[in-house]
Scaffold this motif. Structure first.
Motif, PDB file in Angstrom:
ATOM      1  N   ALA A   1       0.829  -1.202   0.000  1.00 19.23           N
ATOM      2  CA  ALA A   1       0.000   0.000   0.000  1.00 19.23           C
ATOM      3  C   ALA A   1       0.863   1.251   0.000  1.00 19.23           C
ATOM      4  N   VAL A   2       1.909   1.248   0.827  1.00 21.20           N
ATOM      5  CA  VAL A   2       2.816   2.398   0.866  1.00 21.20           C
ATOM      6  C   VAL A   2       3.512   2.573  -0.482  1.00 21.20           C
ATOM      7  N   GLY A   3       3.944   1.471  -1.074  1.00 26.01           N
ATOM      8  CA  GLY A   3       4.607   1.553  -2.379  1.00 26.01           C
ATOM      9  C   GLY A   3       3.699   2.111  -3.460  1.00 26.01           C
ATOM     10  N   PHE A   4       2.442   1.692  -3.466  1.00 29.97           N
ATOM     11  CA  PHE A   4       1.493   2.195  -4.463  1.00 29.97           C
ATOM     12  C   PHE A   4       1.291   3.703  -4.303  1.00 29.97           C
ATOM     13  N   VAL A   5       1.133   4.158  -3.066  1.00 28.42           N
ATOM     14  CA  VAL A   5       0.923   5.582  -2.829  1.00 28.42           C
ATOM     15  C   VAL A   5       2.177   6.373  -3.187  1.00 28.42           C
ATOM     16  N   ASN A   6       3.343   5.877  -2.848  1.00 31.85           N
ATOM     17  CA  ASN A   6       4.580   6.595  -3.185  1.00 31.85           C
ATOM     18  C   ASN A   6       4.779   6.719  -4.685  1.00 31.85           C
ATOM     19  N   ALA A   7       4.429   5.673  -5.413  1.00 32.06           N
ATOM     20  CA  ALA A   7       4.559   5.738  -6.871  1.00 32.06           C
ATOM     21  C   ALA A   7       3.666   6.835  -7.441  1.00 32.06           C
ATOM     22  N   GLY A   8       2.451   6.923  -6.939  1.00 28.92           N
ATOM     23  CA  GLY A   8       1.546   7.962  -7.415  1.00 28.92           C
ATOM     24  C   GLY A   8       1.996   9.357  -7.025  1.00 28.92           C
ATOM     25  N   LEU A   9       2.502   9.506  -5.799  1.00 30.34           N
ATOM     26  CA  LEU A   9       2.986  10.817  -5.373  1.00 30.34           C
ATOM     27  C   LEU A   9       4.221  11.233  -6.162  1.00 30.34           C
ATOM     28  N   ALA A  10       5.060  10.268  -6.527  1.00 34.26           N
ATOM     29  CA  ALA A  10       6.249  10.590  -7.334  1.00 34.26           C
ATOM     30  C   ALA A  10       5.846  11.126  -8.700  1.00 34.26           C
ATOM     31  N   ARG A  11       4.806  10.559  -9.275  1.00 31.77           N
ATOM     32  CA  ARG A  11       4.324  11.059 -10.569  1.00 31.77           C
ATOM     33  C   ARG A  11       3.805  12.483 -10.445  1.00 31.77           C
ATOM     34  N   GLN A  12       3.220  12.806  -9.304  1.00 36.83           N
ATOM     35  CA  GLN A  12       2.599  14.116  -9.131  1.00 36.83           C
ATOM     36  C   GLN A  12       3.581  15.176  -8.637  1.00 36.83           C
ATOM     37  N   PHE A  13       4.486  14.781  -7.740  1.00 32.59           N
ATOM     38  CA  PHE A  13       5.342  15.777  -7.091  1.00 32.59           C
ATOM     39  C   PHE A  13       6.832  15.588  -7.367  1.00 32.59           C
ATOM     40  N   GLY A  14       7.184  14.528  -8.076  1.00 38.73           N
ATOM     41  CA  GLY A  14       8.589  14.267  -8.342  1.00 38.73           C
ATOM     42  C   GLY A  14       9.102  13.106  -7.511  1.00 38.73           C
ATOM     43  N   GLU A  15      10.258  12.599  -7.866  1.00 42.26           N
ATOM     44  CA  GLU A  15      10.810  11.431  -7.193  1.00 42.26           C
ATOM     45  C   GLU A  15      11.030  11.699  -5.704  1.00 42.26           C
TER      46      GLU A  15
ATOM     47  N   SER B   1       2.113   4.346  10.745  1.00 43.12           N
ATOM     48  CA  SER B   1       2.151   4.591  12.174  1.00 43.12           C
ATOM     49  C   SER B   1       0.749   4.349  12.697  1.00 43.12           C
ATOM     50  N   GLY B   2       0.592   3.299  13.505  1.00 44.39           N
ATOM     51  CA  GLY B   2      -0.770   2.919  13.875  1.00 44.39           C
ATOM     52  C   GLY B   2      -1.529   2.511  12.635  1.00 44.39           C
ATOM     53  N   THR B   3      -2.649   3.153  12.418  1.00 49.69           N
ATOM     54  CA  THR B   3      -3.430   2.872  11.213  1.00 49.69           C
ATOM     55  C   THR B   3      -3.319   4.005  10.199  1.00 49.69           C
ATOM     56  N   GLY B   4      -2.239   4.792  10.296  1.00 50.90           N
ATOM     57  CA  GLY B   4      -2.086   5.927   9.398  1.00 50.90           C
ATOM     58  C   GLY B   4      -0.766   5.942   8.664  1.00 50.90           C
ATOM     59  N   PHE B   5      -0.628   6.893   7.762  1.00 50.72           N
ATOM     60  CA  PHE B   5       0.597   7.098   6.988  1.00 50.72           C
ATOM     61  C   PHE B   5       1.317   8.329   7.524  1.00 50.72           C
ATOM     62  N   ILE B   6       2.648   8.192   7.673  1.00 50.60           N
ATOM     63  CA  ILE B   6       3.473   9.354   7.995  1.00 50.60           C
ATOM     64  C   ILE B   6       4.370   9.654   6.806  1.00 50.60           C
ATOM     65  N   PHE B   7       4.800  10.902   6.697  1.00 48.41           N
ATOM     66  CA  PHE B   7       5.429  11.417   5.487  1.00 48.41           C
ATOM     67  C   PHE B   7       6.833  11.950   5.771  1.00 48.41           C
ATOM     68  N   ASP B   8       7.592  12.098   4.710  1.00 47.83           N
ATOM     69  CA  ASP B   8       8.907  12.720   4.800  1.00 47.83           C
ATOM     70  C   ASP B   8       8.677  14.236   4.840  1.00 47.83           C
TER      71      ASP B   8
ATOM     72  N   GLN C   1      11.273  20.944   1.578  1.00 48.37           N
ATOM     73  CA  GLN C   1      12.308  21.252   0.589  1.00 48.37           C
ATOM     74  C   GLN C   1      11.723  21.530  -0.784  1.00 48.37           C
ATOM     75  N   ARG C   2      10.658  20.812  -1.131  1.00 50.82           N
ATOM     76  CA  ARG C   2      10.039  20.995  -2.452  1.00 50.82           C
ATOM     77  C   ARG C   2       9.075  22.173  -2.484  1.00 50.82           C
ATOM     78  N   GLY C   3       8.915  22.851  -1.360  1.00 48.14           N
ATOM     79  CA  GLY C   3       8.047  24.016  -1.319  1.00 48.14           C
ATOM     80  C   GLY C   3       6.565  23.676  -1.426  1.00 48.14           C
ATOM     81  N   LEU C   4       6.207  22.503  -0.966  1.00 48.28           N
ATOM     82  CA  LEU C   4       4.816  22.056  -1.064  1.00 48.28           C
ATOM     83  C   LEU C   4       4.078  22.300   0.250  1.00 48.28           C
ATOM     84  N   LYS C   5       2.773  22.364   0.147  1.00 55.94           N
ATOM     85  CA  LYS C   5       1.934  22.465   1.341  1.00 55.94           C
ATOM     86  C   LYS C   5       1.638  21.059   1.850  1.00 55.94           C
ATOM     87  N   GLN C   6       1.775  20.876   3.149  1.00 61.31           N
ATOM     88  CA  GLN C   6       1.550  19.552   3.737  1.00 61.31           C
ATOM     89  C   GLN C   6       0.174  19.000   3.377  1.00 61.31           C
ATOM     90  N   ASP C   7      -0.838  19.803   3.579  1.00 60.24           N
ATOM     91  CA  ASP C   7      -2.206  19.316   3.366  1.00 60.24           C
ATOM     92  C   ASP C   7      -2.457  18.932   1.906  1.00 60.24           C
TER      93      ASP C   7
END
Length: 570
Positions: free
Chosen positions: A400-414, A422-429, A435-441
């Motif tokens: 599941a994490v790999g699938f989401v990371n692949a999609g985020l890489a297509r949208q925001f870069g590698e 963490s528990g039943t949730g996802f935590i992020f870098d 660094q990429r100047g993105l909004k967390q939300d």
């Protein structure tokens, strides 16, 4: 004792006494109404009419869904669970209202009346959402187990527990009262004990029960005497045999199924503890809890505590919390639908009958209140549920994490945008997002759109949703109760009913906001205080702490979110 206390937990005694005077006699409007049987006249429990009991015996059966209690009712002993069901007051519709239903969260709620959104105990373990560092609910590196090895992240204190309990309030007002917590698990002992009690937990490495240096420098003599007798060793070579003839288990799934874990004591009855071993040792001690003998040993230590601490021997009410861990281990390994779980429940019922007989003689039948609940229910094993035609399965976290990371890489870069669960949730870098100047939300919302495409995922909630005011979206309110900002992951993921996160194709779990995991027993007994009958009104486990406080004539814990249980009149 050498211990530290959170300063915000030091309730001023005079203020608390004043509050007690104002709240010890709840009005009928706050106490609510209940019917012992459908259609009977509602009655209100006059809590203040009876002097507080000498002892509150608070019991938790880890991982026991109400459906098992009622499903095997015809096979129960005369005075085990039936003491509650036939002669006590019990709630047919008692639920947890939080979404991530795991052991630590449940144990943190029972005697505080506060959900993880207030207590900070969001799960058993989690990861810091900013750094990814592992966290454990009762870990505190300043303290260690007495006479036993302390592993990293072992549970040694209630430092992370941000609320007070019934026992904390009682001991503030009556320092002579005792609050003792006992369990096979550290979290099952420490959290109900609160900040001012004393916790003892089973040590799988030695077969002993031990406390930590948060509570004391050394054990009292009765604990040393219990451990010196090596009571765990008596179970070496003992056979776990079925309580009833084979025909009595027709309603449960036979042993030896491919999805049942075949390790430890195996997955078939009869099972011999210590089979293939030369003698008692850490491996054997670790196998005691996933058997009925784990509960037998825990209750033996509870008896030693009653004797050693003279619980219930004077007019200052004591509280004894006993969390029995074995059912959870057994359900995880074999499933709540299994014969092994069915049979363990029957063994537990027989143990309870003996336990009540002991308390009646030692404390006095008219001197104590007994309460029994569970920290969560259980989801049926997915492979068995599928064989019954239900939609069920397992979601592999790494996939599941790999699938989401692949999609985020297509949208925001590698990048490794999601660093894990963490528990039943996802935590992020989080540094990468910055660094990429993105909004967390924005990143969280994009991850949500991806994760809901994973087979078996029902929905996900972002930080913005969890912090918002929406009251109509299903399960959102439950997940809010499980979410503590800065501790919980910013994207909470909920599997479909019958599905679970897990990479092993055996056993099952809990942790969802659904009926199987949230509907638990809430059983009470104490003729002077709680009346008798089956109550149909829906209640929540957060209601237990205010109710016990009222019985004790003390204020409810300050962060409690519940109300008084609608107990029938005596």
């Amino acid at each position: 004792m050498t211990m530290t206390r959170r300063t915000w937990l030091l309730v001023p005694v005079l203020a608390a006494l004043a509050a007690c005077a104002n709240t010890s006699a709840p009005s009928s409007s706050t106490a609510g109404a209940a019917s012992a049987t459908p259609g009977s006249t509602p009655a209100v429990t006059p809590f203040a009419a009876a002097k507080p009991p000498k002892l509150i015996v608070f019991m938790v059966v880890d991982g026991l869904p109400i459906r098992q209690v009622l499903g095997y009712r015809d096979q129960l002993q005369p005075d085990g669970f039936k003491r509650f069901l036939d002669r006590g007051a019990w709630f047919a519709n008692a639920y947890y209202g939080h979404g991530y239903t795991v052991t630590a969260a449940g144990h943190s709620i029972m005697l505080s009346g506060a959900y993880p959104e207030r207590s900070g105990i969001i799960g058993n373990e989690w990861r810091d959402p900013m750094t990814g560092a592992p966290q454990y609910n009762t870990a505190d590196p300043r303290y260690h187990y007495i006479g036993n090895k302390t592993e990293p992240l072992a549970g040694t204190s209630p430092e992370n527990y941000k609320v007070e309990t019934v026992g904390d309030v009682l001991r503030t007002l009556q320092p002579g009262s005792k609050m003792i917590g006992i369990s096979g698990k550290d979290r099952g002992a420490i959290l109900p004990s609160g900040h001012k009690g004393t916790a003892y937990m089973f040590m799988g490495s030695s077969g002993q029960f031990a406390s930590s240096t948060y509570y004391m420098d050394k054990h009292p003599a009765w604990v040393d005497a219990f451990n010196a007798g090596k009571p765990a060793d008596q179970f070496f070579g003992k056979t776990w045999a079925p309580m009833l003839p084979e025909s009595a288990y027709a309603r449960s799934v036979p042993d030896g199924q491919p999805w049942q874990a075949n390790s430890g004591n195996g997955n078939k009855l009869p099972a011999v503890l210590g089979a293939g071993m030369d003698g008692p040792g850490p491996r054997f001690y670790g196998n005691i809890l996933p058997s009925p003998f784990g509960d037998e040993l825990t209750l033996a230590f509870a008896r030693a505590a009653v004797e050693g601490e003279q619980l219930g021997a004077d007019d200052q009410t004591d509280i004894l919390s006993v969390s029995l861990s074995s059912h959870d281990y057994i359900n995880h390994a074999f499933g709540p639908e299994s014969r092994l779980s069915h049979d363990h429940f029957l063994h537990l019922d027989a143990y309870l009958q003996d336990w009540f007989k002991y308390l009646d003689a030692k404390v006095g039948r008219d001197n104590y209140v007994a309460v029994l609940t569970a920290d969560h229910g259980f989801t049926d094993t997915p492979e068995w549920a599928k064989s019954q035609g239900r939609d069920a399965g397992r979601i592999v976290p790494a996939q599941a994490v790999g699938f989401v990371n692949a999609g985020l890489a297509r949208q925001f870069g590698e990048g490794r945008w999601v660093i894990g669960m963490s528990g039943t949730g996802f935590i992020f870098d989080e540094p990468l997002i910055q660094q990429r100047g993105l909004k967390q939300d924005e990143v969280y919302e994009a991850a949500k759109a991806l994760v809901v495409q994973v087979d078996g995922v029902q929905t996900a909630f972002t930080r913005a949703q969890l912090a918002g005011t929406d009251t109509t979206t299903p399960n959102l309110a439950q997940m809010r109760h499980s979410w503590y900002p800065g501790i919980a992951a910013p994207l909470q993921v909920i599997p479909k009913p019958g599905w679970m996160f897990g990479s092993r194709v055996m056993g099952t779990t809990h942790g969802s906001p659904y009926e199987n995991d949230t509907h638990v027993p809430l059983l009470t007994w104490g003729p002077k205080w709680v009346g008798q009958g089956r109550i149909e009104q829906r209640v929540e486990i957060i209601d237990l702490a205010p109710t016990l406080s009222a019985i004790l004539h003390v204020p409810a814990p300050r962060q409690a979110q519940g109300k008084l249980l609608p107990l029938p009149a005596k």
